[in-house]
Motif scaffolding. Structure first.
Motif, PDB file in Angstrom:
ATOM      1  N   LYS A 199     -12.865  -1.191 -33.397  1.00  0.00           N
ATOM      2  CA  LYS A 199     -13.015  -0.188 -34.454  1.00  0.00           C
ATOM      3  C   LYS A 199     -14.396  -0.297 -35.091  1.00  0.00           C
ATOM      4  O   LYS A 199     -15.068   0.710 -35.297  1.00  0.00           O
ATOM      5  CB  LYS A 199     -11.924  -0.358 -35.515  1.00  0.00           C
TER       6      LYS A 199
ATOM      7  N   GLU B 107     -17.369   2.471 -35.184  1.00  0.00           N
ATOM      8  CA  GLU B 107     -17.957   2.940 -36.439  1.00  0.00           C
ATOM      9  C   GLU B 107     -19.470   2.760 -36.435  1.00  0.00           C
ATOM     10  O   GLU B 107     -20.216   3.620 -36.908  1.00  0.00           O
ATOM     11  CB  GLU B 107     -17.335   2.212 -37.629  1.00  0.00           C
TER      12      GLU B 107
ATOM     13  N   GLN C 283     -20.998   5.418 -34.196  1.00  0.00           N
ATOM     14  CA  GLN C 283     -21.012   6.692 -34.904  1.00  0.00           C
ATOM     15  C   GLN C 283     -22.095   6.715 -35.980  1.00  0.00           C
ATOM     16  O   GLN C 283     -22.753   7.733 -36.189  1.00  0.00           O
ATOM     17  CB  GLN C 283     -19.652   6.980 -35.536  1.00  0.00           C
TER      18      GLN C 283
ATOM     19  N   GLU D 103     -21.042  15.909 -40.647  1.00  0.00           N
ATOM     20  CA  GLU D 103     -19.670  16.426 -40.579  1.00  0.00           C
ATOM     21  C   GLU D 103     -18.826  15.803 -39.466  1.00  0.00           C
ATOM     22  O   GLU D 103     -17.668  15.452 -39.703  1.00  0.00           O
ATOM     23  CB  GLU D 103     -19.692  17.948 -40.431  1.00  0.00           C
TER      24      GLU D 103
ATOM     25  N   TYR E  58     -18.755  12.923 -38.478  1.00  0.00           N
ATOM     26  CA  TYR E  58     -18.504  11.503 -38.754  1.00  0.00           C
ATOM     27  C   TYR E  58     -17.928  11.291 -40.152  1.00  0.00           C
ATOM     28  O   TYR E  58     -18.008  10.209 -40.710  1.00  0.00           O
ATOM     29  CB  TYR E  58     -19.811  10.712 -38.612  1.00  0.00           C
ATOM     30  N   VAL E  59     -17.339  12.334 -40.718  1.00  0.00           N
ATOM     31  CA  VAL E  59     -16.901  12.306 -42.108  1.00  0.00           C
ATOM     32  C   VAL E  59     -15.874  11.208 -42.389  1.00  0.00           C
ATOM     33  O   VAL E  59     -15.785  10.714 -43.512  1.00  0.00           O
ATOM     34  CB  VAL E  59     -16.387  13.696 -42.541  1.00  0.00           C
ATOM     35  N   ASP E  60     -15.111  10.794 -41.400  1.00  0.00           N
ATOM     36  CA  ASP E  60     -14.100   9.756 -41.610  1.00  0.00           C
ATOM     37  C   ASP E  60     -14.641   8.338 -41.433  1.00  0.00           C
ATOM     38  O   ASP E  60     -13.887   7.377 -41.561  1.00  0.00           O
ATOM     39  CB  ASP E  60     -12.923   9.967 -40.642  1.00  0.00           C
ATOM     40  N   ASN E  61     -15.919   8.224 -41.166  1.00  0.00           N
ATOM     41  CA  ASN E  61     -16.528   6.918 -40.931  1.00  0.00           C
ATOM     42  C   ASN E  61     -17.049   6.365 -42.260  1.00  0.00           C
ATOM     43  O   ASN E  61     -17.962   6.940 -42.854  1.00  0.00           O
ATOM     44  CB  ASN E  61     -17.668   7.062 -39.919  1.00  0.00           C
ATOM     45  N   PRO E  62     -16.511   5.240 -42.738  1.00  0.00           N
ATOM     46  CA  PRO E  62     -16.936   4.709 -44.041  1.00  0.00           C
ATOM     47  C   PRO E  62     -18.398   4.265 -44.067  1.00  0.00           C
ATOM     48  O   PRO E  62     -19.047   4.346 -45.109  1.00  0.00           O
ATOM     49  CB  PRO E  62     -15.992   3.531 -44.279  1.00  0.00           C
TER      50      PRO E  62
ATOM     51  N   GLU F  93     -20.394   7.507 -44.412  1.00  0.00           N
ATOM     52  CA  GLU F  93     -20.197   8.046 -45.755  1.00  0.00           C
ATOM     53  C   GLU F  93     -21.042   7.287 -46.779  1.00  0.00           C
ATOM     54  O   GLU F  93     -21.678   7.887 -47.651  1.00  0.00           O
ATOM     55  CB  GLU F  93     -18.722   7.999 -46.149  1.00  0.00           C
TER      56      GLU F  93
END
Length: 94
Positions: free
Chosen positions: A9, A13, A16, A57, A59-63, A66
């Motif tokens: 994971k 990340e 990304q 956009e 990769y919006v779920d990637n902390p 973000e």
């Protein structure tokens, strides 16, 4: 035996994040604003925020992404506010 989990994971990340940084590399766009109009300054800040959001956009779920995006937004915000203040000072001197 110690089993470490979550590396896949994290690697995903990080990959990304690298892709997102490539998307953010270079010129994002151009914003113009009236340094004497707070609404114009705020509009420029929001415009930059939207430019950044549109690039990340996928990769919006990637902390990681973000966090990097929020740091960039804050940096651009501070830069716009500084440019506006400098422009106001310059016009006061004229």
């Amino acid at each position: 035996m110690l089993k470490i989990t979550g590396l896949d994971k994290l690697q995903n990340e990080l990959k990304q994040a690298e892709q997102a940084l490539n998307e953010l590399d270079g010129e994002l766009g151009v914003v113009n604003f009236d340094p004497h109009e707070p609404a114009s300054i705020e509009g420029a800040i929001q415009s930059v925020d939207r430019m950044i959001d549109s690039r990340i956009e996928p990769y919006v779920d990637n902390p990681i992404v973000e966090s990097l995006a929020e740091q960039m937004k804050e940096s651009y915000r501070e830069n716009i506010l500084q440019k506006a203040a400098e422009a106001r000072l310059q016009s006061d001197e004229d």
